[in-house]
Design an enzyme around this catalytic site. Structure first.
Site, PDB file in Angstrom:
ATOM      1  N   ARG A 139       8.318  19.731  16.424  1.00 51.58           N
ATOM      2  CA  ARG A 139       7.734  20.858  15.685  1.00 51.58           C
ATOM      3  C   ARG A 139       6.296  21.109  16.137  1.00 51.58           C
ATOM      4  O   ARG A 139       6.019  22.039  16.886  1.00 51.58           O
ATOM      5  CB  ARG A 139       7.804  20.584  14.178  1.00 51.58           C
ATOM      6  CG  ARG A 139       7.622  21.837  13.306  1.00 51.58           C
ATOM      7  CD  ARG A 139       6.196  22.277  13.095  1.00 51.58           C
ATOM      8  NE  ARG A 139       5.350  21.272  12.479  1.00 51.58           N
ATOM      9  CZ  ARG A 139       4.051  21.431  12.282  1.00 51.58           C
ATOM     10  NH1 ARG A 139       3.436  22.542  12.674  1.00 51.58           N
ATOM     11  NH2 ARG A 139       3.329  20.454  11.736  1.00 51.58           N
ATOM     12  N   ASP A 140       5.378  20.258  15.755  1.00 56.04           N
ATOM     13  CA  ASP A 140       3.978  20.500  16.090  1.00 56.04           C
ATOM     14  C   ASP A 140       3.722  20.353  17.582  1.00 56.04           C
ATOM     15  O   ASP A 140       2.809  20.973  18.130  1.00 56.04           O
ATOM     16  CB  ASP A 140       3.078  19.527  15.308  1.00 56.04           C
ATOM     17  CG  ASP A 140       1.634  19.984  15.275  1.00 56.04           C
ATOM     18  OD1 ASP A 140       1.390  21.197  15.380  1.00 56.04           O
ATOM     19  OD2 ASP A 140       0.744  19.134  15.147  1.00 56.04           O
ATOM     20  N   HIS A 196      -2.473  13.062   9.720  1.00 62.66           N
ATOM     21  CA  HIS A 196      -2.097  13.835  10.905  1.00 62.66           C
ATOM     22  C   HIS A 196      -3.361  14.034  11.733  1.00 62.66           C
ATOM     23  O   HIS A 196      -4.280  14.740  11.318  1.00 62.66           O
ATOM     24  CB  HIS A 196      -1.518  15.189  10.475  1.00 62.66           C
ATOM     25  CG  HIS A 196      -1.082  16.060  11.602  1.00 62.66           C
ATOM     26  ND1 HIS A 196       0.228  16.115  12.038  1.00 62.66           N
ATOM     27  CD2 HIS A 196      -1.769  16.935  12.380  1.00 62.66           C
ATOM     28  CE1 HIS A 196       0.320  16.975  13.039  1.00 62.66           C
ATOM     29  NE2 HIS A 196      -0.880  17.490  13.268  1.00 62.66           N
ATOM     30  N   HIS A 217      -5.352  14.901  15.473  1.00 57.27           N
ATOM     31  CA  HIS A 217      -5.385  15.469  16.815  1.00 57.27           C
ATOM     32  C   HIS A 217      -6.485  14.759  17.600  1.00 57.27           C
ATOM     33  O   HIS A 217      -7.447  14.257  17.024  1.00 57.27           O
ATOM     34  CB  HIS A 217      -5.650  16.973  16.758  1.00 57.27           C
ATOM     35  CG  HIS A 217      -4.468  17.764  16.306  1.00 57.27           C
ATOM     36  ND1 HIS A 217      -3.859  18.724  17.088  1.00 57.27           N
ATOM     37  CD2 HIS A 217      -3.760  17.743  15.152  1.00 57.27           C
ATOM     38  CE1 HIS A 217      -2.835  19.253  16.440  1.00 57.27           C
ATOM     39  NE2 HIS A 217      -2.754  18.675  15.257  1.00 57.27           N
ATOM     40  N   CYS A 241      -2.405  23.719  16.934  1.00 62.21           N
ATOM     41  CA  CYS A 241      -2.155  24.747  15.922  1.00 62.21           C
ATOM     42  C   CYS A 241      -2.386  26.130  16.529  1.00 62.21           C
ATOM     43  O   CYS A 241      -3.479  26.417  17.019  1.00 62.21           O
ATOM     44  CB  CYS A 241      -3.075  24.544  14.722  1.00 62.21           C
ATOM     45  SG  CYS A 241      -2.907  25.842  13.459  1.00 62.21           S
ATOM     46  N   ASN A 289      -1.761  16.545  19.716  1.00 56.71           N
ATOM     47  CA  ASN A 289      -1.707  15.452  18.757  1.00 56.71           C
ATOM     48  C   ASN A 289      -1.980  14.136  19.475  1.00 56.71           C
ATOM     49  O   ASN A 289      -1.974  14.061  20.703  1.00 56.71           O
ATOM     50  CB  ASN A 289      -0.303  15.371  18.147  1.00 56.71           C
ATOM     51  CG  ASN A 289       0.064  16.585  17.349  1.00 56.71           C
ATOM     52  OD1 ASN A 289      -0.299  16.717  16.196  1.00 56.71           O
ATOM     53  ND2 ASN A 289       0.818  17.497  17.962  1.00 56.71           N
TER      54      ASN A 289
END
Length: 328
Positions: free
Chosen positions: A18-19, A210, A212, A252, A261
């Protein structure tokens, strides 16, 4: 007195499907995304953020969420997470094999209005409605507090500002609350401060982070999360969940200059070396996991941002036992 660096158990959450994909220039078709998930499951991933139930005209990389979920490996030990932003997203997720929904709530109005066209207060209302739908369908609920470490539009975010949103989010009584460093500006001090906010609030059952690695602090932040400060109290549930993306892909699409990430294989190497216990199947085969990152890079026509895909695993040799009478 407890060791100030005592680790807790860490649960790895794989967010690559997903991300990891949502900010890539090249969208992957449904079958390739399913193959990525299949390979991750084969390497021991047991909690995977697989899809996003958002408008495909806004995030085309996430089109076909229902088709992806119809083809993923069905394993009772694997939990699939679908990201949603509202009731409609939760209703879509409820019609699939998703076992969890992750609802994103920015902590600043400036990010929330640009990302979701809603204020923070309005997003909290949407999150409550989506949570109701998810629970009615028997799914777990995670709330992610986005830009909790800093906002690309309004700048630094204070711990007090996050605390205000956290208190209101906790009223929804989710299964888990995550703090997200959406644009990669956080440092370990902030990790400790945010973790301390959850201590003593019985409504917060589990914490997740979460990170990055935009400014090369993502792994330092992960170590800080894995080694909570016992002086602030016990971590809810005794487990910290950490998001990571195979190959270090991600970013994002609504955050300027956001990069990847932290890489799953790099994080696994770090936690193994730190002696941090992992929930589930334990520590993965790092080289094999890195090969998944390399494969994904080939599909995306892009190079992985993690380093283990290039450097490989390293296991220090075990020293031979000293022999009696050997000179030192």
């Amino acid at each position: 007195m407890e060791n100030a660096h005592m680790s807790t158990t860490v649960e790895l959450v794989e967010v690559g499907p997903r991300d990891g994909l949502q900010n890539e220039k090249k969208p992957l078709d449904v079958d390739t995304r399913v193959e990525l998930i299949r390979r991750l499951v084969g390497q021991g991933a047991r909690r995977i953020e697989a899809v996003s139930f958002v408008r495909p005209d806004l995030v085309p990389q996430m089109a076909g969420a229902e088709e992806v979920m119809a083809k993923v490996p069905q394993d009772p030990e694997v939990s699939y997470i679908g990201l949603v932003l509202n009731r409609r997203g939760a209703e879509r997720a409820a019609q699939t094999p998703c076992t969890e929904v992750n609802i994103v709530i920015p902590v600043t109005d400036s990010f929330s209005t640009r990302n979701q066209n809603l204020t923070v207060d309005a997003m909290l209302d949407h999150a409550a409605a989506a949570s109701q739908v998810a629970r009615g369908a028997g799914m777990r609920v995670s709330l992610t507090l986005a830009v909790a470490f800093g906002c690309p539009f309004s700048g630094p975010v204070s711990t007090g500002q996050v605390a205000d949103v956290l208190l209101r989010a906790a009223e929804i009584e989710p299964d888990e609350i995550a703090f997200a460093d959406t644009i990669g500006v956080g440092v370990p001090r902030q990790v400790r401060e945010l973790a301390a906010l959850a201590v003593g609030d019985d409504r917060i059952r589990k914490l997740r982070f979460h990170f990055h690695n935009t400014r090369n602090t993502g792994y330092a932040n992960a170590v800080a999360a894995a080694h909570p400060d016992p002086s602030t109290g016990a971590v809810p549930g005794g487990v910290i969940a950490l998001d990571a993306s195979v190959g270090g892909f991600g970013g994002c699409p609504f955050a300027p200059a956001a990069t990847g990430n932290i890489a799953t294989e790099d994080l696994a190497y770090l936690l193994r070396g730190e002696g941090v216990p992992l929930a589930g199947n334990g520590h993965p085969d790092i080289d094999a996991l890195a090969r998944v990152g390399t494969w994904l890079g080939e599909q995306l026509d892009n190079s992985p941002q993690g380093l283990l895909v290039r450097a490989g695993d390293f296991t220090p040799p075990v020293p031979a036992p000293d022999k009696e009478g050997t000179e030192k």
